[in-house]
Design an enzyme around this catalytic site. Sequence first.
Site, PDB file in Angstrom:
ATOM      1  N   TYR A 176     -27.369  51.357 -11.665  1.00 11.63           N
ATOM      2  CA  TYR A 176     -29.101  50.926 -12.510  1.00 11.63           C
ATOM      3  C   TYR A 176     -28.779  52.608 -12.772  1.00 11.63           C
ATOM      4  CZ  TYR A 176     -29.292  47.019  -9.612  1.00 11.63           C
ATOM      5  OH  TYR A 176     -29.487  45.859  -9.021  1.00 11.63           O
ATOM      6  N   LYS A 221     -17.591  48.869  -0.948  1.00 15.48           N
ATOM      7  CA  LYS A 221     -16.593  48.270  -1.906  1.00 15.48           C
ATOM      8  C   LYS A 221     -15.178  49.232  -2.028  1.00 15.48           C
ATOM      9  CE  LYS A 221     -14.807  44.319  -3.086  1.00 15.48           C
ATOM     10  NZ  LYS A 221     -14.455  43.707  -2.036  1.00 15.48           N
ATOM     11  N   ASP A 253     -19.191  42.015   0.107  1.00 14.27           N
ATOM     12  CA  ASP A 253     -18.722  40.774   0.451  1.00 14.27           C
ATOM     13  C   ASP A 253     -19.112  39.515   1.457  1.00 14.27           C
ATOM     14  OD1 ASP A 253     -16.676  42.033   0.648  1.00 14.27           O
ATOM     15  OD2 ASP A 253     -15.461  40.801  -0.546  1.00 14.27           O
ATOM     16  N   ASP A 277     -29.653  46.181  -3.349  1.00 14.54           N
ATOM     17  CA  ASP A 277     -30.598  45.303  -3.902  1.00 14.54           C
ATOM     18  C   ASP A 277     -30.240  43.896  -3.471  1.00 14.54           C
ATOM     19  OD1 ASP A 277     -32.467  44.488  -5.608  1.00 14.54           O
ATOM     20  OD2 ASP A 277     -31.039  44.568  -7.803  1.00 14.54           O
ATOM     21  N   ASP A 281     -32.472  41.439  -0.886  1.00 13.50           N
ATOM     22  CA  ASP A 281     -33.520  40.210  -1.067  1.00 13.50           C
ATOM     23  C   ASP A 281     -33.060  38.845  -0.361  1.00 13.50           C
ATOM     24  OD1 ASP A 281     -34.721  41.401  -2.864  1.00 13.50           O
ATOM     25  OD2 ASP A 281     -33.149  40.170  -4.636  1.00 13.50           O
TER      26      ASP A 281
END
Length: 390
Positions: A176, A221, A253, A277, A281
């Site tokens: 980001y 990851k 994942d 993020d 959520d």
Amino acid sequence: LKFGSKDFVLVGSPQLSDISSGGTMGVTKTISVLAGDGIGPEVMAEALKVVKKIEELYGHKFTFKEAPVGGAAWAALEKAGETPCHLPAATVETCAASDAILFGSIGGPVSEQHEPRWKDCEKNALLGLRKRFNLATNLRPSRVYPFLEHLCPLKSSVIGAGVEMLIIRELVGGIYFGEHRREGDKAFDVMEYSVAGIKVPLVFAFEAAMLRRKKVTVVDKANVLETSRLWREVAREVAKGYPEVEMDFMYVDNAAMQIIQKPSFFDVLVTENMFGDILSDAASVLPGSLGLMPSASLGDGVHMYEPSGGSAPDIAGKGMANPIAQILSAALMFRYSFQLEAEAAAVEAAVESVLKSGRLTADLLEEGKRGDAVSTSTVGDAVVAALKGP
């Protein structure tokens, strides 16, 4: 803290071992109040009722400094004949001179996002505050109250062991905040992390775990990303200082699946910006409403506290908004900015008591029972009435 031959100091960020469990009498603090847009002012009013009652019960002195932000700031500056913006310099100065920032919500109707008042409103205000105060560590607790488990979208057999996880997200690095550019028919987004940037949220995760179930899950990851491999190296180094804490690694994942399949597995989950993020959520739907989800963003000195939900302009001004997330955000402020654990616990206990009593806003009721919903202010008043002093 050591990593290789380098020493690192966490400046300003609270160490959880410093938090008092017995309350501290006579604290004097200044709080910046940024109510913002939509339901922000309504839920903020209820949170401030609670903060003022804590002030009375525990003998503290809180000074409130209100400042505009988001669309409200844009409109105020425009009305005054000044150049409008979403994060005025005066608001930043107010925050810098405070001991904590209590933030509401910002943003306007989806149909009006093209208008200057709302275009990039959240990006300009929130990212501006994160950058200015280096709000590098974001905390989002996700708890399913047993008496509200029917609101959770998961089956009771999945959540029967209880769900109470803390997601810790690095907030000012990663993809980001990396370089974003185009070259012809190619696009580039750069994910970059340093040892120092990784260490801050990881240390906090282990500190938090020491006061919980002593379990940290580092999500990454690492089978693909070099930044994730660096996260693992730093995590293993930090873990040496916390031999009582169990640490495991999980690919992002798989973590997305496990939050749905086995949410009770998680205690403290820590990860980088984009993964955090997305996962926070996903976890935010487990309690049944965003109206129950507080958050904290911890920086070098001044920390910010805000509900996880948005400005909900469609219900603004109707007395329907759930103020619990804003009230619980104030509890996090007591805990992490003021080191007032007894006061934080008192707010959380009062909230639980009110929720258990069935005095609920519409978002916490099933469709056929929403006629029994109480108002925003009724919930706030009930929490104040339920508060107990030392």
